[in-house]
Enzyme design. Structure first.
Site, PDB file in Angstrom:
ATOM      1  N   TYR A  80      30.397  68.638   1.346  1.00 32.67           N
ATOM      2  CA  TYR A  80      30.492  69.840   0.250  1.00 32.67           C
ATOM      3  C   TYR A  80      30.946  71.258   1.108  1.00 32.67           C
ATOM      4  O   TYR A  80      31.799  72.103   0.310  1.00 32.67           O
ATOM      5  CB  TYR A  80      29.224  70.292  -0.236  1.00 32.67           C
ATOM      6  CG  TYR A  80      28.625  70.962  -0.712  1.00 32.67           C
ATOM      7  CD1 TYR A  80      29.096  70.847  -2.081  1.00 32.67           C
ATOM      8  CD2 TYR A  80      27.922  72.271  -0.601  1.00 32.67           C
ATOM      9  CE1 TYR A  80      28.395  71.302  -2.788  1.00 32.67           C
ATOM     10  CE2 TYR A  80      27.444  72.751  -1.163  1.00 32.67           C
ATOM     11  CZ  TYR A  80      27.694  72.431  -2.580  1.00 32.67           C
ATOM     12  OH  TYR A  80      27.001  73.805  -4.125  1.00 32.67           O
TER      13      TYR A  80
ATOM     14  N   VAL B 170      14.728  71.659  -3.378  1.00 35.24           N
ATOM     15  CA  VAL B 170      13.872  72.181  -2.967  1.00 35.24           C
ATOM     16  C   VAL B 170      12.426  72.724  -4.095  1.00 35.24           C
ATOM     17  O   VAL B 170      11.154  72.133  -4.177  1.00 35.24           O
ATOM     18  CB  VAL B 170      13.062  72.811  -1.762  1.00 35.24           C
ATOM     19  CG1 VAL B 170      13.866  74.706  -2.002  1.00 35.24           C
ATOM     20  CG2 VAL B 170      12.295  72.979  -1.277  1.00 35.24           C
TER      21      VAL B 170
HETATM   22  P1  NAD Z   1      25.017  71.064 -10.980  1.00 27.27           P
HETATM   23  O1  NAD Z   1      24.859  69.802 -10.583  1.00 27.27           O
HETATM   24  O2  NAD Z   1      23.994  70.969 -11.782  1.00 27.27           O
HETATM   25  O3  NAD Z   1      25.832  70.967 -11.731  1.00 27.27           O
HETATM   26  C1  NAD Z   1      27.434  70.314 -11.712  1.00 27.27           C
HETATM   27  C2  NAD Z   1      27.694  70.719 -13.165  1.00 27.27           C
HETATM   28  O4  NAD Z   1      29.279  69.497 -12.322  1.00 27.27           O
HETATM   29  C3  NAD Z   1      27.022  68.268 -13.527  1.00 27.27           C
HETATM   30  O5  NAD Z   1      27.325  68.809 -15.133  1.00 27.27           O
HETATM   31  C4  NAD Z   1      28.460  67.686 -13.070  1.00 27.27           C
HETATM   32  O6  NAD Z   1      28.050  66.752 -13.618  1.00 27.27           O
HETATM   33  C5  NAD Z   1      29.020  68.169 -13.492  1.00 27.27           C
HETATM   34  N1  NAD Z   1      30.761  67.570 -12.691  1.00 27.27           N
HETATM   35  C6  NAD Z   1      30.175  67.068 -11.448  1.00 27.27           C
HETATM   36  N2  NAD Z   1      31.518  66.351 -10.881  1.00 27.27           N
HETATM   37  C7  NAD Z   1      32.567  66.421 -11.264  1.00 27.27           C
HETATM   38  C8  NAD Z   1      33.796  66.153 -11.784  1.00 27.27           C
HETATM   39  N3  NAD Z   1      33.871  65.432 -10.811  1.00 27.27           N
HETATM   40  N4  NAD Z   1      34.079  66.287 -12.712  1.00 27.27           N
HETATM   41  C9  NAD Z   1      33.290  66.287 -14.345  1.00 27.27           C
HETATM   42  N5  NAD Z   1      32.245  67.616 -14.366  1.00 27.27           N
HETATM   43  C10 NAD Z   1      31.775  66.960 -12.683  1.00 27.27           C
HETATM   44  O7  NAD Z   1      25.068  71.789  -9.984  1.00 27.27           O
HETATM   45  P2  NAD Z   1      24.763  73.657  -9.927  1.00 27.27           P
HETATM   46  O8  NAD Z   1      23.649  74.352  -9.408  1.00 27.27           O
HETATM   47  O9  NAD Z   1      24.960  73.967 -12.142  1.00 27.27           O
HETATM   48  O10 NAD Z   1      26.209  74.202  -9.527  1.00 27.27           O
HETATM   49  C11 NAD Z   1      27.235  74.812 -10.114  1.00 27.27           C
HETATM   50  C12 NAD Z   1      27.862  74.949  -9.525  1.00 27.27           C
HETATM   51  O11 NAD Z   1      27.562  76.632  -8.830  1.00 27.27           O
HETATM   52  C13 NAD Z   1      28.819  73.560  -8.743  1.00 27.27           C
HETATM   53  O12 NAD Z   1      29.991  74.415  -8.033  1.00 27.27           O
HETATM   54  C14 NAD Z   1      27.672  74.192  -7.445  1.00 27.27           C
HETATM   55  O13 NAD Z   1      28.760  74.199  -5.852  1.00 27.27           O
HETATM   56  C15 NAD Z   1      27.891  76.158  -6.978  1.00 27.27           C
HETATM   57  N6  NAD Z   1      26.560  76.728  -6.118  1.00 27.27           N
HETATM   58  C16 NAD Z   1      25.823  76.394  -6.640  1.00 27.27           C
HETATM   59  C17 NAD Z   1      23.874  76.599  -6.433  1.00 27.27           C
HETATM   60  C18 NAD Z   1      22.828  76.733  -6.655  1.00 27.27           C
HETATM   61  O14 NAD Z   1      22.188  77.132  -5.904  1.00 27.27           O
HETATM   62  N7  NAD Z   1      22.769  76.054  -7.998  1.00 27.27           N
HETATM   63  C19 NAD Z   1      24.511  77.147  -5.408  1.00 27.27           C
HETATM   64  C20 NAD Z   1      26.181  77.762  -4.571  1.00 27.27           C
HETATM   65  C21 NAD Z   1      27.188  77.031  -5.254  1.00 27.27           C
HETATM   66  N1  UDP Z   2      13.648  70.381   1.219  1.00 27.09           N
HETATM   67  C1  UDP Z   2      12.399  70.640   1.397  1.00 27.09           C
HETATM   68  N2  UDP Z   2      11.507  69.283   0.924  1.00 27.09           N
HETATM   69  C2  UDP Z   2      12.153  68.972  -0.116  1.00 27.09           C
HETATM   70  C3  UDP Z   2      13.544  69.836  -0.758  1.00 27.09           C
HETATM   71  C4  UDP Z   2      14.147  70.687   0.277  1.00 27.09           C
HETATM   72  O1  UDP Z   2      11.453  71.224   2.853  1.00 27.09           O
HETATM   73  O2  UDP Z   2      11.782  68.617  -1.062  1.00 27.09           O
HETATM   74  C5  UDP Z   2      14.165  72.024   2.528  1.00 27.09           C
HETATM   75  C6  UDP Z   2      15.522  71.655   2.939  1.00 27.09           C
HETATM   76  O3  UDP Z   2      15.248  70.492   3.881  1.00 27.09           O
HETATM   77  C7  UDP Z   2      16.251  72.553   3.091  1.00 27.09           C
HETATM   78  C8  UDP Z   2      15.617  74.225   2.202  1.00 27.09           C
HETATM   79  O4  UDP Z   2      14.337  72.818   1.684  1.00 27.09           O
HETATM   80  O5  UDP Z   2      15.468  72.821   5.287  1.00 27.09           O
HETATM   81  C9  UDP Z   2      16.509  73.894   1.500  1.00 27.09           C
HETATM   82  O6  UDP Z   2      17.116  72.360   0.488  1.00 27.09           O
HETATM   83  P1  UDP Z   2      17.614  72.089  -1.079  1.00 27.09           P
HETATM   84  O7  UDP Z   2      18.625  71.156  -0.867  1.00 27.09           O
HETATM   85  O8  UDP Z   2      16.889  73.182  -2.049  1.00 27.09           O
HETATM   86  O9  UDP Z   2      19.061  73.552  -0.895  1.00 27.09           O
HETATM   87  P2  UDP Z   2      19.697  74.404   0.466  1.00 27.09           P
HETATM   88  O10 UDP Z   2      19.440  73.085   1.925  1.00 27.09           O
HETATM   89  O11 UDP Z   2      21.310  73.376  -0.256  1.00 27.09           O
HETATM   90  O12 UDP Z   2      20.007  75.265   0.674  1.00 27.09           O
END
Ligand code: NAD
Ligand code: UDP
Length: 313
Positions: free
Chosen positions: A144, A186
């Site tokens: 990732y 989380v």
């Molecule tokens: P999510 O998993 O809810 O959404 C991702 C979407 O992408 C889903 O609808 C999934 O079906 C689609 N997808 C995955 N692989 C695919 C493929 N091969 N072809 C077409 N569609 C595909 O995640 P999210 O939280 O909505 O994240 C959206 C974007 O934002 C991602 O790129 C993620 O890296 C980025 N992002 C999210 C967060 C967060 O906290 N939510 C933080 C940092 C970055």
């Molecule tokens: N985490 C936790 N319990 C859960 C899910 C996540 O303690 O059920 C912890 C995880 O180990 C991390 C933080 O919460 O330290 C945030 O995790 P998340 O998967 O939400 O996001 P990311 O690690 O990508 O920031």
């Protein structure tokens, strides 16, 4: 009418973005293979002419006419993206390449959803955009975070070679309505556990930190970025930092103060970042943006949403 191509549109952020764009009376074409997204997130607009949904795997090229691209397709939860790391890397790299090629062909603006994960386990705190990060390239999170890093590289090489009109947000942990209850992050985990009267499971000792942004704030931020002329990466997130123990306590106090908190070992192999907090000076200056929703309000809205939408089976 502006035509927005939104990849990852049935997912958490994508569906919240689509809601925002339709409210502005714009047209949206959603491109998703629904691997982690849920079509029900868009059911409100099922018969709305402003929304078209195309099922497609972003790893394969596609030609669609649009005025701008919002590229969000990629699994975002560690629990999910680690299941098939090669597919995750392909989705992130090839998906971004395919969307950049489309943006270049159509001569349109492209927003790329990057992530705070590109900073890895940061040695600088809070993280500024100028920090190059500390990422384990062979670890289990690398599928990732490394593929998101090369995606930023691709954006910049398209900019340098073809003057592609790029926008890059480094998004920090975001939460809110439309998160999948099984997605493993989380906040959704703790809320779902609490509403099912199950113990909250903290990984490790719970002293690791994150900074959590409510989704409405984030969506405003990425829209401001899209409208701006700023093409370099910009942090978008809430600069308030909490330990995971504090988050567990808050959610427990807001749902069921009797709940037990359990600790599950977290091995070093997990590469779980010890702390994370955005420096958002740049977003404040360039976009005049900062989050407005406090963690208490955001959690309360999210708990209410899960109460109505959770599957109690
Ligand atoms: P999510 O998993 O809810 O959404 C991702 C979407 O992408 C889903 O609808 C999934 O079906 C689609 N997808 C995955 N692989 C695919 C493929 N091969 N072809 C077409 N569609 C595909 O995640 P999210 O939280 O909505 O994240 C959206 C974007 O934002 C991602 O790129 C993620 O890296 C980025 N992002 C999210 C967060 C967060 O906290 N939510 C933080 C940092 C970055
Ligand atoms: N985490 C936790 N319990 C859960 C899910 C996540 O303690 O059920 C912890 C995880 O180990 C991390 C933080 O919460 O330290 C945030 O995790 P998340 O998967 O939400 O996001 P990311 O690690 O990508 O920031």
């Amino acid at each position: 009418m502006t035509i927005n191509l939104v990849t990852g549109g049935t997912g958490f952020l994508g569906s919240n973005l689509i809601e925002h764009l339709i409210k502005k009376n714009q047209k949206v074409i959603c491109l998703d293979n629904n691997i982690t997204g849920n079509i029900n997130n868009l059911k409100k607009w099922k018969n709305d002419k402003r929304l078209e949904i195309i099922e497609h795997d972003i790893v394969d090229p596609i030609f669609i006419k649009a005025d701008r691209i919002w590229h969000l397709a990629c699994p975002a939860s560690p629990k999910i993206y680690k299941l098939d790391p090669i597919k995750t890397a392909k989705t992130s790299f090839l998906g971004t390449l395919n969307m950049l090629e489309l943006a270049e062909k159509l001569n349109i603006k492209i927003f790329h959803a990057s992530t705070s994960e590109i900073y890895g386990n940061p040695r600088e705190h809070p993280q500024q955009e100028s920090y190059w990060g500390s990422v384990n390239p062979i670890g289990i999170r690398a599928c990732y975070n490394e593929s998101k890093r090369i995606s930023e590289t691709l954006c910049f090489d398209f900019k340098r070679m073809f003057n592609t009109n790029i926008r890059i947000a480094r998004i920090f942990n975001t939460y809110g309505p439309k998160m999948d209850q099984d997605d493993g992050r989380v906040i959704s985990n703790f809320i779902v556990q609490a509403l099912k009267s199950k113990p909250l499971k903290v990984y490790g000792n719970g002293n690791q930190t994150r900074s959590f942004c409510y989704v409405k704030d984030l969506i405003i931020g990425i829209n401001k970025l899209m409208e701006s002329n700023y093409y370099a990466p910009i942090n978008l997130g809430n600069p308030e930092e909490f330990t995971i123990n504090q988050i567990a306590k808050m959610i427990r106090d807001m749902t069921n103060p009797e709940l037990e908190v359990l600790y599950e070992p977290l091995s070093l192999e997990n590469d779980d970042p010890e702390r994370r907090m955005p420096d958002i000076k740049l977003a404040k200056k360039i976009l005049d943006w900062k989050p407005t929703i406090s963690i208490k309000d955001g959690l309360s809205k999210t708990i209410n949403w899960f109460r109505k939408n959770i599957d109690f089976e």
